[in-house]
Design a protein around this motif. Structure first.
Motif, PDB file in Angstrom:
ATOM      1  N   ILE A 117       0.844  -1.201   0.000  1.00 31.37           N
ATOM      2  CA  ILE A 117       0.000   0.000   0.000  1.00 31.37           C
ATOM      3  C   ILE A 117       0.877   1.247   0.000  1.00 31.37           C
ATOM      4  O   ILE A 117       0.615   2.218  -0.732  1.00 31.37           O
ATOM      5  CB  ILE A 117      -0.943  -0.004   1.217  1.00 31.37           C
ATOM      6  CG1 ILE A 117      -1.910  -1.188   1.130  1.00 31.37           C
ATOM      7  CG2 ILE A 117      -1.721   1.319   1.294  1.00 31.37           C
ATOM      8  CD1 ILE A 117      -2.817  -1.338   2.339  1.00 31.37           C
ATOM      9  N   ILE A 118       1.943   1.243   0.793  1.00 28.14           N
ATOM     10  CA  ILE A 118       2.860   2.394   0.858  1.00 28.14           C
ATOM     11  C   ILE A 118       3.539   2.613  -0.489  1.00 28.14           C
ATOM     12  O   ILE A 118       3.692   3.754  -0.947  1.00 28.14           O
ATOM     13  CB  ILE A 118       3.905   2.184   1.971  1.00 28.14           C
ATOM     14  CG1 ILE A 118       3.218   2.223   3.333  1.00 28.14           C
ATOM     15  CG2 ILE A 118       5.004   3.242   1.891  1.00 28.14           C
ATOM     16  CD1 ILE A 118       4.118   1.843   4.485  1.00 28.14           C
ATOM     17  N   ILE A 119       3.926   1.512  -1.139  1.00 21.81           N
ATOM     18  CA  ILE A 119       4.574   1.638  -2.457  1.00 21.81           C
ATOM     19  C   ILE A 119       3.604   2.252  -3.473  1.00 21.81           C
ATOM     20  O   ILE A 119       3.980   3.127  -4.263  1.00 21.81           O
ATOM     21  CB  ILE A 119       5.072   0.256  -2.938  1.00 21.81           C
ATOM     22  CG1 ILE A 119       6.242  -0.214  -2.072  1.00 21.81           C
ATOM     23  CG2 ILE A 119       5.487   0.315  -4.409  1.00 21.81           C
ATOM     24  CD1 ILE A 119       6.696  -1.634  -2.361  1.00 21.81           C
ATOM     25  N   LEU A 120       2.345   1.784  -3.451  1.00 24.78           N
ATOM     26  CA  LEU A 120       1.338   2.347  -4.350  1.00 24.78           C
ATOM     27  C   LEU A 120       1.163   3.843  -4.110  1.00 24.78           C
ATOM     28  O   LEU A 120       1.119   4.646  -5.051  1.00 24.78           O
ATOM     29  CB  LEU A 120       0.002   1.629  -4.147  1.00 24.78           C
ATOM     30  CG  LEU A 120      -0.240   0.340  -4.940  1.00 24.78           C
ATOM     31  CD1 LEU A 120      -1.559  -0.297  -4.507  1.00 24.78           C
ATOM     32  CD2 LEU A 120      -0.263   0.615  -6.437  1.00 24.78           C
ATOM     33  N   CYS A 121       1.070   4.221  -2.843  1.00 21.61           N
ATOM     34  CA  CYS A 121       0.901   5.638  -2.499  1.00 21.61           C
ATOM     35  C   CYS A 121       2.113   6.449  -2.923  1.00 21.61           C
ATOM     36  O   CYS A 121       1.979   7.592  -3.392  1.00 21.61           O
ATOM     37  CB  CYS A 121       0.660   5.799  -1.001  1.00 21.61           C
ATOM     38  SG  CYS A 121      -0.928   5.150  -0.432  1.00 21.61           S
ATOM     39  N   PHE A 122       3.290   5.870  -2.778  1.00 19.27           N
ATOM     40  CA  PHE A 122       4.531   6.570  -3.141  1.00 19.27           C
ATOM     41  C   PHE A 122       4.563   6.864  -4.643  1.00 19.27           C
ATOM     42  O   PHE A 122       4.834   7.998  -5.062  1.00 19.27           O
ATOM     43  CB  PHE A 122       5.736   5.718  -2.729  1.00 19.27           C
ATOM     44  CG  PHE A 122       7.052   6.289  -3.153  1.00 19.27           C
ATOM     45  CD1 PHE A 122       7.592   7.384  -2.499  1.00 19.27           C
ATOM     46  CD2 PHE A 122       7.746   5.743  -4.233  1.00 19.27           C
ATOM     47  CE1 PHE A 122       8.810   7.925  -2.896  1.00 19.27           C
ATOM     48  CE2 PHE A 122       8.963   6.276  -4.637  1.00 19.27           C
ATOM     49  CZ  PHE A 122       9.491   7.365  -3.968  1.00 19.27           C
ATOM     50  N   PHE A 123       4.265   5.845  -5.450  1.00 23.55           N
ATOM     51  CA  PHE A 123       4.285   6.054  -6.905  1.00 23.55           C
ATOM     52  C   PHE A 123       3.153   6.985  -7.358  1.00 23.55           C
ATOM     53  O   PHE A 123       3.322   7.765  -8.292  1.00 23.55           O
ATOM     54  CB  PHE A 123       4.200   4.714  -7.628  1.00 23.55           C
ATOM     55  CG  PHE A 123       5.504   3.976  -7.678  1.00 23.55           C
ATOM     56  CD1 PHE A 123       6.541   4.436  -8.478  1.00 23.55           C
ATOM     57  CD2 PHE A 123       5.711   2.835  -6.915  1.00 23.55           C
ATOM     58  CE1 PHE A 123       7.769   3.764  -8.524  1.00 23.55           C
ATOM     59  CE2 PHE A 123       6.925   2.158  -6.954  1.00 23.55           C
ATOM     60  CZ  PHE A 123       7.956   2.622  -7.753  1.00 23.55           C
ATOM     61  N   ALA A 124       2.007   6.903  -6.680  1.00 22.84           N
ATOM     62  CA  ALA A 124       0.900   7.807  -7.004  1.00 22.84           C
ATOM     63  C   ALA A 124       1.286   9.245  -6.696  1.00 22.84           C
ATOM     64  O   ALA A 124       0.960  10.164  -7.459  1.00 22.84           O
ATOM     65  CB  ALA A 124      -0.347   7.420  -6.219  1.00 22.84           C
ATOM     66  N   ALA A 125       2.004   9.444  -5.587  1.00 18.82           N
ATOM     67  CA  ALA A 125       2.437  10.796  -5.215  1.00 18.82           C
ATOM     68  C   ALA A 125       3.423  11.348  -6.239  1.00 18.82           C
ATOM     69  O   ALA A 125       3.320  12.513  -6.650  1.00 18.82           O
ATOM     70  CB  ALA A 125       3.068  10.775  -3.823  1.00 18.82           C
ATOM     71  N   VAL A 184      -5.291  13.990  -3.190  1.00 18.08           N
ATOM     72  CA  VAL A 184      -6.382  13.121  -3.653  1.00 18.08           C
ATOM     73  C   VAL A 184      -5.820  11.870  -4.315  1.00 18.08           C
ATOM     74  O   VAL A 184      -6.337  10.756  -4.122  1.00 18.08           O
ATOM     75  CB  VAL A 184      -7.304  13.888  -4.624  1.00 18.08           C
ATOM     76  CG1 VAL A 184      -8.287  12.940  -5.297  1.00 18.08           C
ATOM     77  CG2 VAL A 184      -8.056  14.985  -3.889  1.00 18.08           C
ATOM     78  N   SER A 185      -4.755  12.022  -5.096  1.00 17.48           N
ATOM     79  CA  SER A 185      -4.136  10.865  -5.761  1.00 17.48           C
ATOM     80  C   SER A 185      -3.601   9.869  -4.744  1.00 17.48           C
ATOM     81  O   SER A 185      -3.777   8.649  -4.895  1.00 17.48           O
ATOM     82  CB  SER A 185      -3.011  11.331  -6.687  1.00 17.48           C
ATOM     83  OG  SER A 185      -3.500  12.182  -7.691  1.00 17.48           O
ATOM     84  N   VAL A 186      -2.962  10.368  -3.693  1.00 21.48           N
ATOM     85  CA  VAL A 186      -2.416   9.478  -2.659  1.00 21.48           C
ATOM     86  C   VAL A 186      -3.549   8.764  -1.927  1.00 21.48           C
ATOM     87  O   VAL A 186      -3.470   7.558  -1.652  1.00 21.48           O
ATOM     88  CB  VAL A 186      -1.536  10.282  -1.671  1.00 21.48           C
ATOM     89  CG1 VAL A 186      -1.167   9.422  -0.473  1.00 21.48           C
ATOM     90  CG2 VAL A 186      -0.278  10.778  -2.360  1.00 21.48           C
ATOM     91  N   ILE A 187      -4.609   9.493  -1.602  1.00 19.32           N
ATOM     92  CA  ILE A 187      -5.752   8.874  -0.908  1.00 19.32           C
ATOM     93  C   ILE A 187      -6.387   7.784  -1.768  1.00 19.32           C
ATOM     94  O   ILE A 187      -6.693   6.681  -1.281  1.00 19.32           O
ATOM     95  CB  ILE A 187      -6.790   9.953  -0.541  1.00 19.32           C
ATOM     96  CG1 ILE A 187      -6.224  10.871   0.544  1.00 19.32           C
ATOM     97  CG2 ILE A 187      -8.089   9.310  -0.063  1.00 19.32           C
ATOM     98  CD1 ILE A 187      -7.084  12.077   0.829  1.00 19.32           C
TER      99      ILE A 187
END
Length: 301
Positions: free
Chosen positions: A30-38, A280-283
């Motif tokens: 989940i953290i990796i997904l949020c990181f790349f989304a950010a 919003v992208s990270v959320i």
């Protein structure tokens, strides 16, 4: 036997603690997904040009000047009988003017009269520090000053669509009207708002002057065709009223809309809200990661 087998395959609903524990074990993904989304959203936000919003506050000129004269109201019925329609039709003019602003005929003419094809279609960004405009190379070649779009593309139609989509007219409590336009260049945004109001005022004014001229010509013709003294008196009064209306129309500088707060070149951008885009992208990425974690949990069960 079947009941025993069904009872053996039955799984009780998972405890909330089990779900949370499973998601926690999935936290690294989940953290990796949020990181790349950010990173992706920050890149998109940074490369999205600023948008500036110029706006003006207007009041219907008719509301500032009050109702029509007593003579006009008295002659309205006579004008209808003479085939001219009512003289006091002011209440409808503001609505008509607002509707005409968005018509193809008006916006096409507006684009041509002010030579706005390049400014509407080709400007990609504006640099506040250098006051320099950047053009979209896929649309316009600034060196040859020519469009690079395929020949089958109707430039006026594309410009009309962009202008129509970014022009915003809204009613403000109290009967006032707000007109705004959003554009990468604050100078172009201010220019468009200011001149759209000037042009619609001029258009409506010219139309009413033409109608008054036609009415006067019609009444003069009718006057020569009657020998009844009372009817001649009526026609003289109607001609006098139409002439007065024409004179009052010609002297108004702001015929339909009176500017209360003029459109100025905006100093600050209205968008994009880059921090909000990233947040919003990270959320959303976190929610998607949790969704994947739940799928993983139920598959494992």
């Amino acid at each position: 036997m079947l009941n025993k087998e069904a009872h053996h395959n039955y799984l009780p609903p998972p405890e909330l603690s089990e779900v949370i524990s499973s998601l926690w074990s999935f936290k690294i993904y989940i953290i990796i997904l949020c990181f790349f989304a950010a990173i992706a959203s920050a890149f998109i936000a940074i490369n999205t040009p600023n948008i500036y919003r110029a706006e003006t506050l207007l009041a219907p000129t008719e509301s500032l000047q009050g109702q029509g004269s007593e003579v006009s109201s008295q002659l309205g019925g006579l004008a209808s009988l003479a085939g001219l329609g009512g003289l006091d039709n002011k209440g409808f003019k503001t609505e008509v003017a607002q509707a005409r602003i968005f018509t193809k005929d008006f916006l096409y003419q507006f684009i041509n009269n002010h030579d706005l094809l390049v400014n509407i279609l080709a400007i990609e960004s504006w640099d506040k520090e250098t006051n320099k405009i950047t053009y979209n190379d896929d649309i316009y070649d600034s060196e040859t000053q020519s469009f690079t779009l395929p020949e089958d593309k109707n430039l006026h139609w594309l410009a009309y669509k962009v202008l129509n989509d970014n022009l915003i007219i809204s009613k403000v409590p109290g009967g006032l009207i707000n007109v705004a336009y959003e554009h990468p260049s604050p100078i172009v945004a201010q220019y468009i708002v200011e001149h759209i109001i000037k042009d619609i005022n001029q258009l409506m004014q010219n139309y009413d002057i033409e109608q008054a001229n036609n009415s006067i010509e019609y009444l003069n013709k009718k006057l020569t065709q009657t020998n009844v003294a009372d009817m001649k008196t009526v026609f003289y009064r109607l001609i006098e009223e139409q002439t007065k209306n024409k004179m009052l129309t010609e002297i108004k500088s702001e015929y339909i809309f009176t500017t209360l707060d003029p459109a100025l070149v905006p100093e600050e951008k209205s968008g994009p809200r880059r921090a909000l885009i990233v947040a919003v992208s990270v959320i959303l990425a976190g929610m998607f990661g949790c969704f994947l974690g739940l799928i993983r949990f139920y598959r494992a069960r």
